[in-house]
Design a protein around this motif. Structure first.
Motif, PDB file in Angstrom:
ATOM      1  N   VAL A   1       0.776  -1.260   0.105  1.00 55.29           N
ATOM      2  CA  VAL A   1      -0.245  -0.223   0.037  1.00 55.29           C
ATOM      3  C   VAL A   1       0.788   1.169  -0.174  1.00 55.29           C
ATOM      4  O   VAL A   1       1.555   1.415   0.955  1.00 55.29           O
ATOM      5  N   ASN A   2       1.039   1.940  -1.041  1.00 51.98           N
ATOM      6  CA  ASN A   2       1.787   2.878  -1.430  1.00 51.98           C
ATOM      7  C   ASN A   2       3.283   3.021  -0.876  1.00 51.98           C
ATOM      8  O   ASN A   2       4.042   1.686  -1.397  1.00 51.98           O
ATOM      9  N   ASP A   3       3.789   3.901  -0.334  1.00 47.46           N
ATOM     10  CA  ASP A   3       5.356   3.621   0.219  1.00 47.46           C
ATOM     11  C   ASP A   3       5.461   3.294   1.510  1.00 47.46           C
ATOM     12  O   ASP A   3       6.399   3.326   2.298  1.00 47.46           O
ATOM     13  N   SER A   4       4.257   2.837   2.280  1.00 52.82           N
ATOM     14  CA  SER A   4       4.387   2.604   3.699  1.00 52.82           C
ATOM     15  C   SER A   4       4.680   0.947   3.860  1.00 52.82           C
ATOM     16  O   SER A   4       5.125   0.189   2.911  1.00 52.82           O
ATOM     17  N   ASN A   5       4.904   0.654   5.142  1.00 49.90           N
ATOM     18  CA  ASN A   5       5.164  -0.678   5.596  1.00 49.90           C
ATOM     19  C   ASN A   5       4.013  -1.645   5.373  1.00 49.90           C
ATOM     20  O   ASN A   5       3.966  -3.006   5.965  1.00 49.90           O
ATOM     21  N   LEU A   6       2.783  -0.982   5.138  1.00 52.93           N
ATOM     22  CA  LEU A   6       1.668  -1.625   5.352  1.00 52.93           C
ATOM     23  C   LEU A   6       1.303  -2.481   3.731  1.00 52.93           C
ATOM     24  O   LEU A   6       1.624  -2.163   2.791  1.00 52.93           O
ATOM     25  N   THR A   7       0.777  -3.769   3.883  1.00 45.73           N
ATOM     26  CA  THR A   7       0.455  -4.504   2.848  1.00 45.73           C
ATOM     27  C   THR A   7      -0.826  -5.098   2.981  1.00 45.73           C
ATOM     28  O   THR A   7      -1.270  -5.619   4.038  1.00 45.73           O
ATOM     29  N   GLN A   8      -1.439  -5.225   1.720  1.00 45.14           N
ATOM     30  CA  GLN A   8      -3.000  -5.842   1.640  1.00 45.14           C
ATOM     31  C   GLN A   8      -2.569  -7.169   1.285  1.00 45.14           C
ATOM     32  O   GLN A   8      -1.809  -7.665   0.361  1.00 45.14           O
ATOM     33  N   ILE A   9      -3.406  -8.165   2.148  1.00 45.55           N
ATOM     34  CA  ILE A   9      -3.298  -9.735   1.864  1.00 45.55           C
ATOM     35  C   ILE A   9      -4.570 -10.052   1.488  1.00 45.55           C
ATOM     36  O   ILE A   9      -5.443  -9.984   2.292  1.00 45.55           O
ATOM     37  N   VAL A  10      -5.047 -10.680   0.335  1.00 43.56           N
ATOM     38  CA  VAL A  10      -6.035 -11.356  -0.210  1.00 43.56           C
ATOM     39  C   VAL A  10      -6.124 -12.708  -0.497  1.00 43.56           C
ATOM     40  O   VAL A  10      -5.274 -12.999  -1.145  1.00 43.56           O
ATOM     41  N   ILE A  11      -6.843 -13.483   0.285  1.00 50.21           N
ATOM     42  CA  ILE A  11      -6.761 -14.997  -0.020  1.00 50.21           C
ATOM     43  C   ILE A  11      -7.884 -15.583  -0.407  1.00 50.21           C
ATOM     44  O   ILE A  11      -8.931 -15.344   0.075  1.00 50.21           O
ATOM     45  N   SER A  12      -7.690 -16.178  -1.701  1.00 50.93           N
ATOM     46  CA  SER A  12      -9.129 -16.601  -2.257  1.00 50.93           C
ATOM     47  C   SER A  12      -9.074 -18.068  -2.513  1.00 50.93           C
ATOM     48  O   SER A  12      -7.959 -18.617  -2.922  1.00 50.93           O
ATOM     49  N   ILE A  13      -9.953 -18.867  -1.854  1.00 52.77           N
ATOM     50  CA  ILE A  13      -9.908 -20.259  -2.051  1.00 52.77           C
ATOM     51  C   ILE A  13     -11.079 -20.710  -2.995  1.00 52.77           C
ATOM     52  O   ILE A  13     -12.384 -20.296  -2.789  1.00 52.77           O
ATOM     53  N   TYR A  14     -10.718 -21.449  -3.813  1.00 48.96           N
ATOM     54  CA  TYR A  14     -11.411 -22.197  -5.000  1.00 48.96           C
ATOM     55  C   TYR A  14     -11.682 -23.737  -4.682  1.00 48.96           C
ATOM     56  O   TYR A  14     -10.687 -24.392  -4.193  1.00 48.96           O
ATOM     57  N   GLU A  15     -12.508 -24.100  -5.400  1.00 47.81           N
ATOM     58  CA  GLU A  15     -12.885 -25.572  -5.274  1.00 47.81           C
ATOM     59  C   GLU A  15     -11.554 -26.453  -6.116  1.00 47.81           C
ATOM     60  O   GLU A  15     -11.515 -27.387  -5.674  1.00 47.81           O
ATOM     61  N   ASP A  16     -11.227 -25.918  -7.251  1.00 44.39           N
ATOM     62  CA  ASP A  16     -10.413 -26.246  -8.077  1.00 44.39           C
ATOM     63  C   ASP A  16      -9.382 -25.408  -8.709  1.00 44.39           C
ATOM     64  O   ASP A  16     -10.072 -24.089  -8.651  1.00 44.39           O
ATOM     65  N   ASN A  17      -8.422 -25.495  -9.458  1.00 47.79           N
ATOM     66  CA  ASN A  17      -7.928 -24.860 -10.281  1.00 47.79           C
ATOM     67  C   ASN A  17      -8.345 -24.116 -11.556  1.00 47.79           C
ATOM     68  O   ASN A  17      -8.112 -23.210 -12.083  1.00 47.79           O
ATOM     69  N   SER A  18      -9.637 -24.547 -11.672  1.00 49.29           N
ATOM     70  CA  SER A  18     -10.318 -23.669 -12.678  1.00 49.29           C
ATOM     71  C   SER A  18     -10.967 -22.288 -12.278  1.00 49.29           C
ATOM     72  O   SER A  18     -11.290 -21.571 -13.147  1.00 49.29           O
ATOM     73  N   LYS A  19     -10.790 -22.116 -11.078  1.00 48.42           N
ATOM     74  CA  LYS A  19     -11.445 -20.871 -10.384  1.00 48.42           C
ATOM     75  C   LYS A  19     -12.616 -20.693 -10.616  1.00 48.42           C
ATOM     76  O   LYS A  19     -13.229 -19.456 -10.724  1.00 48.42           O
ATOM     77  N   ASN A  20     -13.685 -21.695 -10.763  1.00 43.43           N
ATOM     78  CA  ASN A  20     -15.110 -21.570 -11.343  1.00 43.43           C
ATOM     79  C   ASN A  20     -15.989 -21.201  -9.760  1.00 43.43           C
ATOM     80  O   ASN A  20     -16.805 -20.083  -9.973  1.00 43.43           O
ATOM     81  N   LYS A  21     -15.422 -21.822  -8.899  1.00 41.79           N
ATOM     82  CA  LYS A  21     -16.491 -21.661  -7.818  1.00 41.79           C
ATOM     83  C   LYS A  21     -15.579 -21.207  -6.548  1.00 41.79           C
ATOM     84  O   LYS A  21     -14.781 -22.106  -6.209  1.00 41.79           O
TER      85      LYS A  21
END
Length: 144
Positions: free
Chosen positions: A111-131
């Protein structure tokens, strides 16, 4: 001998069929409720498992952020066997997690030049990322 046949207190076929129909009318709605409840429980279990999977990896990254600097953490995640770095630039990294049950993607973005970082974790049913099963977002600061 005739008196043996005069006392006929049995049920007729019509009476039995009517009673079966009445019981069916009462029981069938309850069966559909049980089936729907079972489906809901299975779906909830899947969501809970996926959320737990995301939470576990979020906690891993949080622990890494308390131990390493940002650059050291990215190097560490790249060498860890459960993570695979798939793309990166100066401020954003995408990391894959794959198990027998789930496929996950971790997006780490400064996030900008700060020491702060956004972490987003997305979990899918399989590697097709459909669900998408679960998604978790957090902000962490890195050890300096």
């Amino acid at each position: 001998m005739d008196h043996l046949y005069t006392n006929e207190e049995g049920r007729t076929l019509i009476e039995i069929l009517v009673s079966i129909v009445i019981i069916s009318i009462v029981v069938i709605p309850f069966l559909s409720v049980f089936i729907q409840t079972t489906k809901s429980i299975n779906h909830s279990d899947t969501i809970l498992d996926a959320t737990y999977f995301a939470q576990t990896h979020m906690e891993d990254i949080h622990n890494i952020s308390e131990t390493y600097t940002f650059d050291e953490a990215i190097s560490f995640l790249n060498t860890d066997s459960k993570y695979s770095l798939i793309s990166n630039n100066e401020t954003s990294y995408n990391i894959l997690i794959e198990t027998d049950k789930y496929f996950g993607e971790i997006e780490i973005q400064k996030v900008n030049d700060s020491n702060l970082t956004q972490i987003v974790i997305s979990i899918y049913e399989d590697n097709s990322k459909n669900k998408l099963e679960a998604k978790m977002e957090n902000y962490v600061t890195w050890e300096s």
